[in-house]
Motif scaffolding. Structure first.
Motif, PDB file in Angstrom:
ATOM      1  N   GLN A  61       0.828  -1.203   0.000  1.00 11.42           N
ATOM      2  CA  GLN A  61       0.000   0.000   0.000  1.00 11.42           C
ATOM      3  C   GLN A  61       0.863   1.254   0.000  1.00 11.42           C
ATOM      4  O   GLN A  61       1.896   1.305   0.667  1.00 11.42           O
ATOM      5  CB  GLN A  61      -0.915  -0.016   1.231  1.00 11.42           C
ATOM      6  N   TRP A  62       0.411   2.261  -0.751  1.00 16.15           N
ATOM      7  CA  TRP A  62       1.062   3.578  -0.778  1.00 16.15           C
ATOM      8  C   TRP A  62       2.563   3.452  -1.076  1.00 16.15           C
ATOM      9  O   TRP A  62       3.418   3.887  -0.301  1.00 16.15           O
ATOM     10  CB  TRP A  62       0.863   4.316   0.542  1.00 16.15           C
ATOM     11  N   ILE A 231     -15.965   1.995   6.121  1.00 16.42           N
ATOM     12  CA  ILE A 231     -15.268   1.737   4.862  1.00 16.42           C
ATOM     13  C   ILE A 231     -16.209   0.984   3.941  1.00 16.42           C
ATOM     14  O   ILE A 231     -16.752  -0.065   4.322  1.00 16.42           O
ATOM     15  CB  ILE A 231     -13.978   0.937   5.079  1.00 16.42           C
ATOM     16  N   ARG A 251     -13.277   2.755  -3.458  1.00 14.25           N
ATOM     17  CA  ARG A 251     -13.353   2.736  -1.999  1.00 14.25           C
ATOM     18  C   ARG A 251     -13.707   4.143  -1.538  1.00 14.25           C
ATOM     19  O   ARG A 251     -13.002   5.092  -1.837  1.00 14.25           O
ATOM     20  CB  ARG A 251     -12.034   2.264  -1.380  1.00 14.25           C
ATOM     21  N   ASP A 253     -14.151   7.614  -0.301  1.00 17.31           N
ATOM     22  CA  ASP A 253     -13.276   8.638   0.259  1.00 17.31           C
ATOM     23  C   ASP A 253     -11.842   8.135   0.423  1.00 17.31           C
ATOM     24  O   ASP A 253     -11.133   8.537   1.340  1.00 17.31           O
ATOM     25  CB  ASP A 253     -13.820   9.113   1.608  1.00 17.31           C
ATOM     26  N   ASP A 254     -11.395   7.242  -0.503  1.00 14.80           N
ATOM     27  CA  ASP A 254     -10.054   6.700  -0.366  1.00 14.80           C
ATOM     28  C   ASP A 254      -9.348   6.484  -1.698  1.00 14.80           C
ATOM     29  O   ASP A 254      -8.257   7.001  -1.915  1.00 14.80           O
ATOM     30  CB  ASP A 254     -10.102   5.378   0.404  1.00 14.80           C
ATOM     31  N   SER A 255      -9.973   5.699  -2.626  1.00 13.65           N
ATOM     32  CA  SER A 255      -9.222   5.327  -3.827  1.00 13.65           C
ATOM     33  C   SER A 255     -10.127   4.810  -4.925  1.00 13.65           C
ATOM     34  O   SER A 255     -11.272   4.403  -4.682  1.00 13.65           O
ATOM     35  CB  SER A 255      -8.175   4.255  -3.483  1.00 13.65           C
ATOM     36  N   THR A 277      -4.776   6.495  -4.956  1.00 13.45           N
ATOM     37  CA  THR A 277      -5.310   7.221  -3.812  1.00 13.45           C
ATOM     38  C   THR A 277      -5.971   8.516  -4.249  1.00 13.45           C
ATOM     39  O   THR A 277      -5.456   9.235  -5.106  1.00 13.45           O
ATOM     40  CB  THR A 277      -4.182   7.527  -2.809  1.00 13.45           C
ATOM     41  N   THR A 279      -7.024  10.785  -1.781  1.00 14.34           N
ATOM     42  CA  THR A 279      -6.836  11.741  -0.694  1.00 14.34           C
ATOM     43  C   THR A 279      -5.533  12.514  -0.915  1.00 14.34           C
ATOM     44  O   THR A 279      -4.845  12.344  -1.929  1.00 14.34           O
ATOM     45  CB  THR A 279      -6.771  11.013   0.652  1.00 14.34           C
TER      46      THR A 279
END
Length: 309
Positions: A61-62, A231, A251, A253-255, A277, A279
């Motif tokens: 992730q990220w 989520i 997802r 408010d995320d991706s 992402t 955000t």
């Protein structure tokens, strides 16, 4: 390529880890391939592939942020000779900076036919152990001076969960609580480091026949826990010739995600997803990668027919 200084990355890791130290385990590991990794979400899924099924998953992730989450899971499950009974084993390793969680769970399911067609209801229970470890010598955390980070932690706690899974060959709907037990972990000076909270999962999907060679499967996963935002994941995958899948996911408010999968052989499936992402973290990472491998064994006297879920 990400052209950010190591100082910025270190500050981001510091913020993430401080937040995780106060509310770590508020959320279980998240997956984009939840539609292929259902055993990790719901114990009632054990044995529902109607054969021995082994699913391995890796999630980075990220990418580009030091100490960002890294998750690996392994799920093994199968029906017994009495096909109403399913057994499974699920192992998950989830790391965030200097903090690592490991889950080891045994799963049991019992399935009841609800009509003469293929409508079934499965009840599932799971039990196992959860290990929480921290190594504050990693990264810049040891610079903080907070007594919460004075000592490393390594502690085990029990897990007990349950789930329901209703399904046919065309759709499924499941509800689950992976762990009913709420456990608080403390360091030597009685500063609360983490609290395991009860999670609630709802999962579902449907297969639409678009043509003789193409099927569409929308699916969703909703995860809730007290003290953390809800989520919600929604996805839609096209299945071509029962061999190749392409899809999109979102997802809340995320991706946003793109998914692809290939049924390499009747017993082997490979899936890949890329999350972008949405955000402010988008400025500091190059996305999230997830890879899934599924192996299945043909049972004597049966054809191993491809299934979407």
């Amino acid at each position: 390529m990400i052209h950010k200084s190591s100082l910025v990355k270190g500050l981001i890791v510091l913020v993430f880890t401080i937040l995780s130290a106060n509310s770590f385990a508020q959320q279980d590991p998240q997956y984009t391939h939840y539609m292929y990794n259902t055993l990790s979400v719901n114990p009632a899924y054990a044995g529902q592939r109607e054969t021995l099924s082994v699913v391995g998953l890796h999630r980075s992730q990220w990418v580009g942020i030091d100490g960002a989450p890294q998750t690996q899971s392994l799920g093994i499950h199968s029906p017994l000779r009495n096909e109403r009974i399913g057994l499974g084993l699920n192992i998950v390793n989830d790391a965030l900076g200097p903090v690592k969680e490991t889950f080891i769970d045994a799963n049991f399911s019992y399935t009841i036919p609800l009509n003469a067609n293929d409508l079934k209801l499965s009840f599932g229970v799971k039990g196992g152990f959860h290990n929480l470890q921290s190594d504050w010598s990693l990264g810049v955390i040891q610079q903080v001076g907070d007594p919460t980070f004075a000592d490393n932690l390594s502690t085990w706690s029990p897990t007990i969960g349950a789930g329901l899974y209703m399904h046919t060959r065309k759709w499924y709907l499941g509800l689950a609580v992976p762990n009913f037990l709420e456990t608080e972990h403390y360091d030597d000076v009685q500063v609360s480091l983490a609290t395991e909270r009860m999670h609630f999962f709802a999962i579902g999907g449907y297969v639409f026949n678009i043509s003789e060679t193409t099927e569409l499967k929308p699916a969703f996963l909703i995860k809730g826990v007290a003290g953390a935002p809800l989520i919600a994941d929604v996805s839609a995958n096209l299945w071509f010739q029962k061999n190749f899948t392409l899809g999109l996911a979102w997802r809340w408010d995320d991706s946003f995600s793109a998914l692809a999968g290939l049924q390499v052989t009747p017993g082997m499936f490979v899936g890949y997803s890329y999350d972008m992402t949405t955000t402010g973290l988008n400025n500091y990472n190059s996305g999230t990668h997830e890879i899934t491998l599924r192996f299945e064994v043909k049972r004597l006297g049966r054809i191993l027919s491809p299934r979407f879920f």
